[in-house]
Design a protein around this motif. Structure first.
Motif, PDB file in Angstrom:
ATOM      1  N   ALA A 112       0.824  -1.218   0.000  1.00 55.42           N
ATOM      2  CA  ALA A 112       0.000   0.000   0.000  1.00 55.42           C
ATOM      3  C   ALA A 112       0.857   1.266   0.000  1.00 55.42           C
ATOM      4  CB  ALA A 112      -0.913   0.003   1.230  1.00 55.42           C
ATOM      5  N   ALA A 113       2.086   1.143   0.508  1.00 54.76           N
ATOM      6  CA  ALA A 113       2.899   2.335   0.798  1.00 54.76           C
ATOM      7  C   ALA A 113       3.154   3.263  -0.392  1.00 54.76           C
ATOM      8  CB  ALA A 113       4.225   1.909   1.433  1.00 54.76           C
ATOM      9  N   PRO A 114       3.497   2.739  -1.582  1.00 54.12           N
ATOM     10  CA  PRO A 114       3.801   3.678  -2.676  1.00 54.12           C
ATOM     11  C   PRO A 114       2.612   4.569  -3.043  1.00 54.12           C
ATOM     12  CG  PRO A 114       4.656   1.498  -3.198  1.00 54.12           C
ATOM     13  CD  PRO A 114       3.797   1.340  -1.977  1.00 54.12           C
ATOM     14  N   GLY A 115       1.399   4.068  -2.845  1.00 51.63           N
ATOM     15  CA  GLY A 115       0.213   4.860  -3.183  1.00 51.63           C
ATOM     16  C   GLY A 115      -0.138   5.889  -2.123  1.00 51.63           C
ATOM     17  N   GLN A 116       0.522   5.804  -0.983  1.00 50.20           N
ATOM     18  CA  GLN A 116       0.143   6.702   0.128  1.00 50.20           C
ATOM     19  C   GLN A 116       0.978   7.972   0.189  1.00 50.20           C
ATOM     20  OE1 GLN A 116       0.470   3.814   3.246  1.00 50.20           O
ATOM     21  NE2 GLN A 116      -1.662   3.172   3.054  1.00 50.20           N
ATOM     22  N   GLY A 117       2.011   8.026  -0.606  1.00 50.42           N
ATOM     23  CA  GLY A 117       2.830   9.238  -0.669  1.00 50.42           C
ATOM     24  C   GLY A 117       3.668   9.463   0.574  1.00 50.42           C
ATOM     25  N   GLU A 118       4.311  10.613   0.566  1.00 50.42           N
ATOM     26  CA  GLU A 118       5.230  10.988   1.641  1.00 50.42           C
ATOM     27  C   GLU A 118       4.441  11.308   2.921  1.00 50.42           C
ATOM     28  OE1 GLU A 118       8.506  11.321   1.892  1.00 50.42           O
ATOM     29  OE2 GLU A 118       8.657  12.687   3.584  1.00 50.42           O
ATOM     30  N   PRO A 119       4.795  10.686   4.073  1.00 53.58           N
ATOM     31  CA  PRO A 119       4.072  11.006   5.308  1.00 53.58           C
ATOM     32  C   PRO A 119       4.438  12.401   5.824  1.00 53.58           C
ATOM     33  CG  PRO A 119       5.901   9.537   5.764  1.00 53.58           C
ATOM     34  CD  PRO A 119       5.890   9.739   4.281  1.00 53.58           C
ATOM     35  N   LYS A 120       3.686  12.862   6.807  1.00 56.78           N
ATOM     36  CA  LYS A 120       3.988  14.171   7.409  1.00 56.78           C
ATOM     37  C   LYS A 120       5.356  14.106   8.058  1.00 56.78           C
ATOM     38  CE  LYS A 120      -0.117  16.814   8.311  1.00 56.78           C
ATOM     39  NZ  LYS A 120       0.076  17.305   6.956  1.00 56.78           N
TER      40      LYS A 120
END
Ligand SMILES: Cc1cc2nc3c(=O)[nH]c(=O)nc-3n(C[C@H](O)[C@H](O)[C@H](O)COP(=O)(O)O)c2cc1C
Length: 269
Positions: A186-194
């Motif tokens: 899932a991570a690549p679709g979630q973008g850069e975290p805060k």
């Protein structure tokens, strides 16, 4: 569409060792969650990189660009694995309460990425194996090092090899791996975290380093100029959290003052 996983494996035992087998277990669980052959894996073993005994510590990667490194060509397989991946798994055995020496040598050869982060927005999974302990120091270090290159950690797991023969422990590891497999995909679709306070301080410290290093070479500063980072508060356009950013700004001010006045305190643990 393919999901490309890069694996940087820091074990001299390769995929036959405890660390390599843990990576295989994770890849199998990821593979089970995607259609057909769409999980594409590209691996580099840090022990097989022909980097000599150590980073030559000439700093030419920082002052003249990474291609000036005497080991630039030898490091190319690692660069290829990271550049081409949607997600990178960094995996290491714990050696004397830290990452393995070959993993450290690999990290040192990419130290220019601290000045010129190239993997902003790219997720990573960090794995370690040990006989009994040291995951905290090894994984914290790994997380900090690759964060400075732009990667953000999507998941972390430290596993004790001898425990895997116990059903209860094995079950916990398998459940953790299954959770990580889902998070990794899932991570690549979630973008850069805060960004955290530590991230924002890291950004500002890099800015100070690059700004102060202009006389040694133009490469770092040109990279920052191109991206507008000297005027920015973070790598990306996303607004950093207010309080974390205020703390980072205060830390930057203190560091700059210490440098200017030469009265920074030496480190005393
Ligand atoms: C030089 C060396 C140092 C080690 N230091 C530690 C340590 O500090 N803590 C620990 O729990 N295990 C330690 N171990 C054990 C390994 O971390 C463990 O066996 C690991 O799972 C091996 O992974 P590999 O098969 O991928 O090499 C050490 C092993 C070696 C060879």
């Amino acid at each position: 569409m393919d999901f490309r996983v890069g694996v940087v494996l820091g074990s001299g035992h390769g995929y036959h060792g405890t660390t390599g087998r843990l990576v295989t277990d994770l890849l199998d669980l990821m593979r089970a969650r995607v259609p057909g052959d769409s999980l594409v894996v590209d691996t580099v073993l840090t022990t097989e990189l022909d980097l000599g005994p150590d980073c030559p510590a000439c700093l030419s990667c920082m002052t003249a660009g990474e291609a000036a490194c005497p080991n630039f060509d030898a490091a190319a397989p690692a660069r290829r694995v990271m550049d081409g991946a949607d997600l990178v798994i960094f995996a290491t055995p714990v050696h004397s309460f830290q990452i393995s020496a070959s993993m450290k040598r690999f990290i040192d050869h990419f130290a220019y990425l601290i000045h010129r982060p190239a993997y902003v927005g790219r997720p990573a999974v960090l794995l370690s194996t040990a006989a009994g302990g040291g995951h905290d120091a090894a994984l914290d270090y790994l997380s900090t090092a690759v964060r400075r290159w732009g990667f953000h950690t999507a998941a972390t797991l430290g596993v004790n090899g001898p425990g895997l023969s116990r059903e209860t422990y094995r079950g916990k590891v398998d459940r953790a791996l299954d959770d990580i497999a889902a998070k990794a995909l899932a991570a690549p679709g979630q973008g850069e975290p805060k960004p955290s306070t530590a991230d924002l301080i890291g950004f500002r410290v890099a800015k100070i380093l690059v700004d102060g290093g202009r006389d040694e070479g133009p490469v770092d500063a040109a990279y920052w100029d191109e991206r507008g980072w000297f005027e920015a508060q973070w790598w990306t356009a996303q607004k950093p959290p207010f309080f974390a950013n205020r703390i980072a700004a205060l830390v930057e001010k203190k560091i700059r003052k210490g440098i200017a006045e030469g009265n920074a305190d030496p480190y005393r643990a």
